[in-house]
Design a protein around this motif. Sequence first.
Motif, short mmCIF file in Angstrom:
data_model
loop_
_atom_site.label_atom_id
_atom_site.label_comp_id
_atom_site.label_asym_id
_atom_site.label_seq_id
_atom_site.Cartn_x
_atom_site.Cartn_y
_atom_site.Cartn_z
N THR A 189 0.82 -1.20 0.00
CA THR A 189 0.00 0.00 0.00
C THR A 189 0.86 1.26 0.00
O THR A 189 0.42 2.31 -0.43
CB THR A 189 -0.94 0.04 1.22
N GLN A 190 2.09 1.15 0.45
CA GLN A 190 2.97 2.32 0.49
C GLN A 190 3.28 2.81 -0.92
O GLN A 190 3.56 3.98 -1.13
CB GLN A 190 4.30 1.97 1.18
N ARG A 191 3.23 1.90 -1.87
CA ARG A 191 3.61 2.29 -3.22
C ARG A 191 2.44 2.83 -4.03
O ARG A 191 2.58 3.15 -5.19
CB ARG A 191 4.20 1.08 -3.95
N CYS A 192 1.30 2.93 -3.38
CA CYS A 192 0.15 3.43 -4.12
C CYS A 192 0.11 4.94 -4.08
O CYS A 192 0.26 5.54 -3.02
CB CYS A 192 -1.14 2.87 -3.51
N ALA A 193 -0.09 5.49 -5.25
CA ALA A 193 -0.08 6.95 -5.35
C ALA A 193 -1.30 7.58 -4.70
O ALA A 193 -1.25 8.72 -4.25
CB ALA A 193 0.00 7.35 -6.81
#
Lengths: 281, 361
Positions: B121-125
Motif C-alpha cells: 500500500t505504500q507504493r500506491c499513489a
Amino acid sequence: MPFSAQPPASGERYALSASLDNARHLSSLLRAVHFQDHATCLATASGLRVTVEDAKCIQANAFIQAEIFQEFSVQEESVMFRISLSVLLDCLTIFGTSSLPGTSTALRMCYRGYGYPLMLFLEEGGVVTVCKINTQEPDELLDFDFCSTKVVNKIILQSEGLREAFAELDMTSEVLQITMSPDKPYFRLSTFGNAGSAHLDYPRDSDLMEAFHCNQTQTNRYKISLLKPSTKALALSCKVSIRTDAQGFLSLQYMIRNEDGQICFVEYYCCPDENISEAEL
Amino acid sequence: LSRIGDELYLEPTERGLSLRAVNSSRSAFASFLFAPLFFQLYEPGSAGPDTEVFRCKVHMKSFLGIFRSLPSLEKSVGKCLILLKPRASRLVLQLHCKYGVTKTHNLAFQECEQLQAVFDTQRCASRLCAPARVLAEAVVHFPPTLAEVTLGTGPGGKISLRNYVEDEAEPSKTMVTELWLAEDEFQSVAVAPGSNITFCLKEFRGLLSFAEASNLPLTIHFDEPGRPVIFTLDDTVLEVHLVLATLSDLESTSQSPSTNGVSHLPAQSDDFADDLESYMVAMETSEVGSEGPPSPTFPLRTPRSAESKLEEEEEEEEEGAVPGTPPHKKFRSLFFGSVMTPGRPGQATTQEVLAEDSDGE
C-alpha cells in the motif's frame, strides 16, 4: 351413484363416520407422516390410526384419538383401508393451508365399508366441498414388535433442542448414527458426509432432557433418507421419546399438542442399517 | 471470503489467525487476520525455527455450512472452539450451544502452501478513506449484475464512480451511470489527480457488506490502471485486506520503466495469454532482485525483502503486482509470492518461477 351435497342422515349404517370442527387437527398430523403417497387407515373405537411405510424398514403412525373428534363412530370392531394420502391431504386442505384466526374448515368423514370410497364433506364460510376418494385393499403392515419391556435405552427430550439439528442434518451422509449410553457422550447424533463428520451431543443433565434411562451403550446407524421425514413430526411436537431395543430398532414418539391444546401422537419406527460396520468415529 | 473463492485458507500465526481466499483467475485475494486478542484463547501451536507454520485449506462450503444460520447461532451458540489437528488430518470446529449441547464438526483439510498476494500500500499513489456506509450507498446505484466499476479522481477533489462499459459495446444500447462524491464525504483523500482504475464490483461488494456490518471505515489504496487496488479495514483485533486486479490501460503511454517495471518484458499484448512460456523465460532471464528502480515484476524473496517483511507491521510484503496471464477481460492476475522452496527466507534464485499456483499443479 348420485350423491347430494348434504351429509348423510344419522341412522344410516356407515362403517366409519366422524365429524371434526377443525380439519387442521387431522391434516397437520397426516402431513407429519406424509413421506409416501399411500397410507393405511385403521379406525377402531379408540380412534384413527394412519400408517405409512417405506422400504420395509420404516413405519410412521399418526394417532388421532376418538376424543379429538366431535363425533366418532365405528360400526364394526375395526375398519381398515388403503388410501392415497396425497389426495386425502389435498382434499382436507382444499380451502387452503393458511390459517387465518377464527376460520377453520369443518369436516365430516363417512365410509360405508369395504369397496366403498371415503367421503369427505368440507365446509368453510358457508362453502361446501364434497370429495370422494377411492379406497384399496389394505397392505400388510410391518410389526416392529416394539414393546416397553424390550426397551434397552430410552430418553425423552424437549423437541425444541432437536428441531434445528434435524433440519440441518448433513444429507450428504448416508446414515444417521445414534449413540445412547449411560456414560459420555450420553446421547449423540452423528453424520458422516462429504465435508467430514459431525457430532451433536446432548448431556444427560441438559435442561432439554426430560427423562434419561440408558442402561447400555448402544450405537446404531439408520439410513438418513428414511429418517429425514420425521423432521416434520418433530417440528410439530413439543416432546419426543427416543427408544431402542436390543436389536437396535429405533422408536421415535412425538407428542403433539394441537391448536385446542389436545394431545396426539405420531411415532416412527426404523430398522438399523446393517450394511455398515460398528466403528464409531 | 466466499464471494471470492471456493476454498478457505487457514494459517495460524503468532500474530493471529489468518483466513484467506483467492479467486480462480487469481485476480482477487482477500485476507482476514484476527489478532490473538479477538479470541478468548489463542494457541497457535509451536512453530519453532525448524517447524513450518501449519497451513491448510478447506472447502468454503463445508466451512460455511457449520455457520449456516446467523440468527440461530447468535441465539443458541455460546462459544466456538477451533482445533487444528494435523495428525488426524482434521480441522475441528466445536460449537458450544444452549442447554449444554455440543456440536462437533470434523472437517477434512488439505495442506497447502502459503497463499499471499504481493502488494504494497505504500507504493500506491492514491488513497481514500471513507465510512463503509458512504461507499455502500454509492454502490447501490449500480445494478447487481454489473461486473466492473471505474473509480476516478476528478477536479476539485471529487471522486467518481461509474460503471465500466466495454469498448465493443454499442453506445446506443448501453446505459452509463456515473456518480460523484465530494471530498468531504471521505475521511481522508490523498489522490493523484486524473487517475482512474477499473475493478470487479462483485468481490468489492462482499467486503463492503462486511465493512458496513462491522462499522469500520474502508481505505482504498490505488495507483495506475493495471496495478492492484487494495482495500483495507483496520480494527484493534482485525486486519482485512482485499486486493483486486485492475484493468490495465494498454494504450497508456505511461509504461515507463520507472513506473511499472513492465519494460523488462516483451511488449504487452493480448498474445500474452498464449505466450506464457516466453513470458516465463523473459522473467527468468531478466535482471533479478536488482536494486534499481522499483522492479515490481521480480518480487523474489531476496534477503533484503525477507528482512523488510519482518520489519513491516502490516501484512504486505514485497512490492507491486506482476502482469500475469490475464483472463479474457484483460485483468492482470495478482502476483503470488513464490512458494516453491521451503527454506524461503534468503533464497533468491533465478530459477524461481513466479505466479505459482499455491497448491502446485
